[in-house]
Write an enzyme that holds these catalytic residues in place. Structure first.
Site, PDB file in Angstrom:
ATOM      1  NE  ARG A  55      -4.050  -2.059   1.895  1.00 35.25           N
ATOM      2  CZ  ARG A  55      -4.016  -3.071   2.770  1.00 35.25           C
ATOM      3  NH1 ARG A  55      -3.181  -3.049   3.791  1.00 35.25           N
ATOM      4  NH2 ARG A  55      -4.835  -4.081   2.632  1.00 35.25           N
ATOM      5  CE  LYS A  87      -0.871  13.770 -15.092  1.00 33.89           C
ATOM      6  NZ  LYS A  87      -1.197  14.290 -16.441  1.00 33.89           N
ATOM      7  CD  GLU A  96       6.711  15.828 -23.105  1.00 30.18           C
ATOM      8  OE1 GLU A  96       6.041  16.836 -22.815  1.00 30.18           O
ATOM      9  OE2 GLU A  96       6.179  14.710 -23.319  1.00 30.18           O
ATOM     10  CE  LYS A 118       5.079  17.375 -14.552  1.00 25.62           C
ATOM     11  NZ  LYS A 118       5.177  16.145 -15.292  1.00 25.62           N
ATOM     12  CD  GLU A 166      -4.246  16.271 -16.229  1.00 24.99           C
ATOM     13  OE1 GLU A 166      -3.062  15.915 -16.109  1.00 24.99           O
ATOM     14  OE2 GLU A 166      -4.973  15.913 -17.165  1.00 24.99           O
ATOM     15  NE  ARG A 202       0.352  16.857 -13.457  1.00 24.20           N
ATOM     16  CZ  ARG A 202       1.018  16.058 -12.668  1.00 24.20           C
ATOM     17  NH1 ARG A 202       0.731  16.004 -11.386  1.00 24.20           N
ATOM     18  NH2 ARG A 202       1.980  15.291 -13.148  1.00 24.20           N
ATOM     19  CG  ASN A 258      -2.036  16.538 -20.454  1.00 24.45           C
ATOM     20  OD1 ASN A 258      -1.056  15.862 -20.184  1.00 24.45           O
ATOM     21  ND2 ASN A 258      -3.053  16.685 -19.619  1.00 24.45           N
ATOM     22  CG  HIS A 298       0.821  15.273 -24.200  1.00 21.21           C
ATOM     23  ND1 HIS A 298       1.551  16.420 -24.396  1.00 21.21           N
ATOM     24  CD2 HIS A 298       1.645  14.430 -23.521  1.00 21.21           C
ATOM     25  CE1 HIS A 298       2.757  16.273 -23.848  1.00 21.21           C
ATOM     26  NE2 HIS A 298       2.841  15.077 -23.318  1.00 21.21           N
ATOM     27  CG  HIS A 346      -1.823  10.397 -25.446  1.00 24.65           C
ATOM     28  ND1 HIS A 346      -2.395  10.899 -24.312  1.00 24.65           N
ATOM     29  CD2 HIS A 346      -0.492  10.328 -25.175  1.00 24.65           C
ATOM     30  CE1 HIS A 346      -1.455  11.113 -23.392  1.00 24.65           C
ATOM     31  NE2 HIS A 346      -0.293  10.786 -23.901  1.00 24.65           N
ATOM     32  CG  HIS A 367       5.398  10.385 -25.040  1.00 27.85           C
ATOM     33  ND1 HIS A 367       4.027  10.352 -25.131  1.00 27.85           N
ATOM     34  CD2 HIS A 367       5.691  11.438 -24.226  1.00 27.85           C
ATOM     35  CE1 HIS A 367       3.510  11.325 -24.399  1.00 27.85           C
ATOM     36  NE2 HIS A 367       4.501  12.005 -23.840  1.00 27.85           N
TER      37      HIS A 367
HETATM   38  P1  NAD Z   1      12.202   5.554 -22.324  1.00 33.71           P
HETATM   39  O1  NAD Z   1      12.070   5.421 -20.880  1.00 33.71           O
HETATM   40  O2  NAD Z   1      11.725   4.441 -23.185  1.00 33.71           O
HETATM   41  O3  NAD Z   1      13.732   5.851 -22.660  1.00 33.71           O
HETATM   42  C1  NAD Z   1      14.109   6.011 -24.003  1.00 33.71           C
HETATM   43  C2  NAD Z   1      15.255   5.068 -24.405  1.00 33.71           C
HETATM   44  O4  NAD Z   1      16.481   5.608 -23.931  1.00 33.71           O
HETATM   45  C3  NAD Z   1      15.151   3.680 -23.855  1.00 33.71           C
HETATM   46  O5  NAD Z   1      15.634   2.764 -24.801  1.00 33.71           O
HETATM   47  C4  NAD Z   1      16.087   3.724 -22.655  1.00 33.71           C
HETATM   48  O6  NAD Z   1      16.574   2.456 -22.283  1.00 33.71           O
HETATM   49  C5  NAD Z   1      17.174   4.610 -23.184  1.00 33.71           C
HETATM   50  N1  NAD Z   1      17.939   5.344 -22.192  1.00 33.71           N
HETATM   51  C6  NAD Z   1      17.489   5.931 -21.074  1.00 33.71           C
HETATM   52  N2  NAD Z   1      18.463   6.647 -20.507  1.00 33.71           N
HETATM   53  C7  NAD Z   1      19.557   6.489 -21.274  1.00 33.71           C
HETATM   54  C8  NAD Z   1      20.860   7.021 -21.207  1.00 33.71           C
HETATM   55  N3  NAD Z   1      21.234   7.879 -20.272  1.00 33.71           N
HETATM   56  N4  NAD Z   1      21.758   6.619 -22.146  1.00 33.71           N
HETATM   57  C9  NAD Z   1      21.372   5.787 -23.146  1.00 33.71           C
HETATM   58  N5  NAD Z   1      20.143   5.295 -23.283  1.00 33.71           N
HETATM   59  C10 NAD Z   1      19.239   5.660 -22.347  1.00 33.71           C
HETATM   60  O7  NAD Z   1      11.462   6.880 -22.867  1.00 33.71           O
HETATM   61  P2  NAD Z   1      11.301   8.351 -22.285  1.00 33.71           P
HETATM   62  O8  NAD Z   1      11.193   9.212 -23.465  1.00 33.71           O
HETATM   63  O9  NAD Z   1      12.283   8.655 -21.247  1.00 33.71           O
HETATM   64  O10 NAD Z   1       9.890   8.274 -21.559  1.00 33.71           O
HETATM   65  C11 NAD Z   1       8.717   8.016 -22.290  1.00 33.71           C
HETATM   66  C12 NAD Z   1       7.678   7.482 -21.321  1.00 33.71           C
HETATM   67  O11 NAD Z   1       7.418   8.478 -20.334  1.00 33.71           O
HETATM   68  C13 NAD Z   1       6.357   7.151 -21.969  1.00 33.71           C
HETATM   69  O12 NAD Z   1       5.914   5.921 -21.466  1.00 33.71           O
HETATM   70  C14 NAD Z   1       5.440   8.274 -21.517  1.00 33.71           C
HETATM   71  O13 NAD Z   1       4.106   7.867 -21.418  1.00 33.71           O
HETATM   72  C15 NAD Z   1       6.013   8.576 -20.164  1.00 33.71           C
HETATM   73  N6  NAD Z   1       5.733   9.943 -19.692  1.00 33.71           N
HETATM   74  C16 NAD Z   1       5.276  10.074 -18.432  1.00 33.71           C
HETATM   75  C17 NAD Z   1       5.044  11.342 -17.927  1.00 33.71           C
HETATM   76  C18 NAD Z   1       4.608  11.499 -16.497  1.00 33.71           C
HETATM   77  O14 NAD Z   1       4.238  12.617 -16.101  1.00 33.71           O
HETATM   78  N7  NAD Z   1       4.656  10.464 -15.697  1.00 33.71           N
HETATM   79  C19 NAD Z   1       5.278  12.466 -18.708  1.00 33.71           C
HETATM   80  C20 NAD Z   1       5.766  12.294 -20.006  1.00 33.71           C
HETATM   81  C21 NAD Z   1       5.988  11.017 -20.489  1.00 33.71           C
HETATM   82  N1  GLY Z   2       3.262  15.169 -18.367  1.00 37.80           N
HETATM   83  C1  GLY Z   2       2.035  15.773 -17.994  1.00 37.80           C
HETATM   84  C2  GLY Z   2       1.841  15.884 -16.529  1.00 37.80           C
HETATM   85  O1  GLY Z   2       2.721  15.545 -15.767  1.00 37.80           O
HETATM   86  O2  GLY Z   2       0.807  16.287 -16.116  1.00 37.80           O
END
Ligand code: NAD
Ligand code: GLY
Length: 364
Positions: free
Chosen positions: A123, A145, A187, A229, A239, A243, A247, A250, A254, A267
């Site tokens: 939990r 998130k 972003e 942010k 949100e 917030r 997006n 987005h 999406h 993404h």
């Molecule tokens: P990712 O986590 O897939 O990383 C991208 C690639 O880079 C992967 O292959 C990873 O292994 C590699 N990598 C990571 N760090 C590295 C480094 N230092 N050196 C070499 N390779 C490296 O993608 P991302 O773009 O970081 O994140 C995308 C995800 O984030 C999506 O799932 C999206 O939905 C999510 N997201 C979440 C939020 C949130 O608020 N929680 C906001 C935006 C995006």
């Molecule tokens: N990436 C959008 C949010 O964190 O709300």
């Protein structure tokens, strides 16, 4: 070595620092004064683990008697329940108790999965974000998130669950593939139109330095993005209003990701194209002028990101996009809500007539 900056997310008793600097992974003090625990669990993936796992484990050594590591397969397609279960398996097999601290070492995929696992295990256990992509440093590691994808929709299963600290080691960006760096820049660009016209000017002037990884430019972009942010999340954690401006782009993005199949476009690439479509829609509805559309489109292009919309359905492309956008979790009762730019630095969230959206989707 960059000077260290700390940005605070102000959420009363759940406030936490985002520490931004180089060399943090080699410095045990980056991880000092965390909740005391008998064990730490590093969650990473098969790409990031071999690059940075040992360094993090060493830095955690002085504070945690035992450090376990869970190495997930790399990719958006593994942002699933199976990965959550793999983390629980390791934790339960090693009798991790409810004081255990989880560390998300990787990009947004690892961060979202680990945060959700932390929210659920017994939990709720504390977790620390150690983001290693630009996208994760400027966006996904901040704000709580967390979640995983479902075959019927992206990020559909999850929780708001804040980390206790975010540790952004800027040095990790050196190993990031160029395509991933560009995805992260989308972003960064996002924050200008929605929240800060001065930062928008700065990004425009420093885009080439960002693309060529100037350490100073990246350090400032990460810091300013996190500050913006933090301001938004501090006012609207869950949100219920403001917030949603984060997006921007987005709603289209999406649909692109779902329509193309997760992983076909990154993404951040989908957000690049999505921002261009959103600003075109803003113009069509009488907000920003044509020059602003051109300006943002050029910035997205200079960052190395796509500006065009991919075709999802030869017969009825606009219809397919509308169908996908109505499924987005920001849609309410089937009505799609768009983040529109009223003027540079100021966003509003509005519904838009289908005819205007169709015109944008149709390229006019
Ligand atoms: P990712 O986590 O897939 O990383 C991208 C690639 O880079 C992967 O292959 C990873 O292994 C590699 N990598 C990571 N760090 C590295 C480094 N230092 N050196 C070499 N390779 C490296 O993608 P991302 O773009 O970081 O994140 C995308 C995800 O984030 C999506 O799932 C999206 O939905 C999510 N997201 C979440 C939020 C949130 O608020 N929680 C906001 C935006 C995006
Ligand atoms: N990436 C959008 C949010 O964190 O709300």
């Amino acid at each position: 070595m960059h000077p260290s900056h700390t940005v605070t997310i102000e959420l009363a008793d759940r406030s936490y620092p985002i520490v931004i600097s180089s060399g943090l992974l080699d410095d045990p003090s980056s991880f000092a004064h965390l909740p005391s625990a008998s064990a730490a669990v590093i969650v990473t993936n098969t790409t990031v683990g071999p690059l940075y796992g040992q360094r993090l484990e060493r830095a955690l050594g002085p504070q945690f008697p035992v450090v376990h590591t869970v190495t997930l397969p790399d990719g958006e397609q593994y942002k699933t329940w199976d990965s959550i279960a793999a983390i629980f398996d390791v934790m339960l097999r090693n009798a991790c108790d409810r004081s255990t601290v989880l560390f998300a070492l990787g990009g947004g995929v690892v961060g979202d999965i680990t945060g959700f696992a932390a929210a659920c295990y017994m939990r709720g256990v504390p977790f620390v974000q150690v983001p290693t992509t630009l996208l994760a440093q400027v966006d996904s590691s901040v704000g709580g998130k967390t979640g995983v994808n479902h075959p019927l929709g992206k990020n559909m299963i999850g929780a708001f669950y804040q980390p206790v600290r975010v540790v952004c080691d800027l040095d990790t960006l050196a190993t990031l593939p160029q395509r991933e760096l560009a995805a992260g820049l989308s972003e960064v660009i996002k924050y200008g139109p929605i929240a800060d016209a001065v930062f928008l000017d700065w990004i425009e002037q420093n885009l080439d330095a960002l693309v060529s990884r100037s350490p100073q430019a990246l350090a400032y972009a990460v810091r300013r993005s996190c500050e913006l942010k933090a301001q938004v999340v501090g006012q609207d954690e869950r949100e219920s209003g403001l917030r949603a401006i984060l997006n921007f782009g987005h709603t289209f993005a999406h649909a692109i990701e779902a329509g193309m199949g997760y992983g076909a476009w990154l993404h951040g690439e989908a957000v690049g194209s999505g921002m261009v479509q959103a600003v075109r829609l803003s113009h069509r509805l009488g907000y920003v002028d044509e020059r602003f559309v051109t300006r943002l489109t050029e910035m997205v292009q200079r960052a190395g990101l796509p500006t065009a919309l991919p075709v999802l359905d030869e017969a009825d492309n606009a219809g397919r996009y509308l169908e996908l956008m109505r499924r987005d979790k920001k849609a309410a009762g089937g009505a799609i809500r768009f983040v529109l730019i009223e003027r540079p630095g100021c966003a509003v969230v509005r519904q838009a007539p289908d005819a205007a959206v169709r015109a944008v989707l149709g390229g006019s």
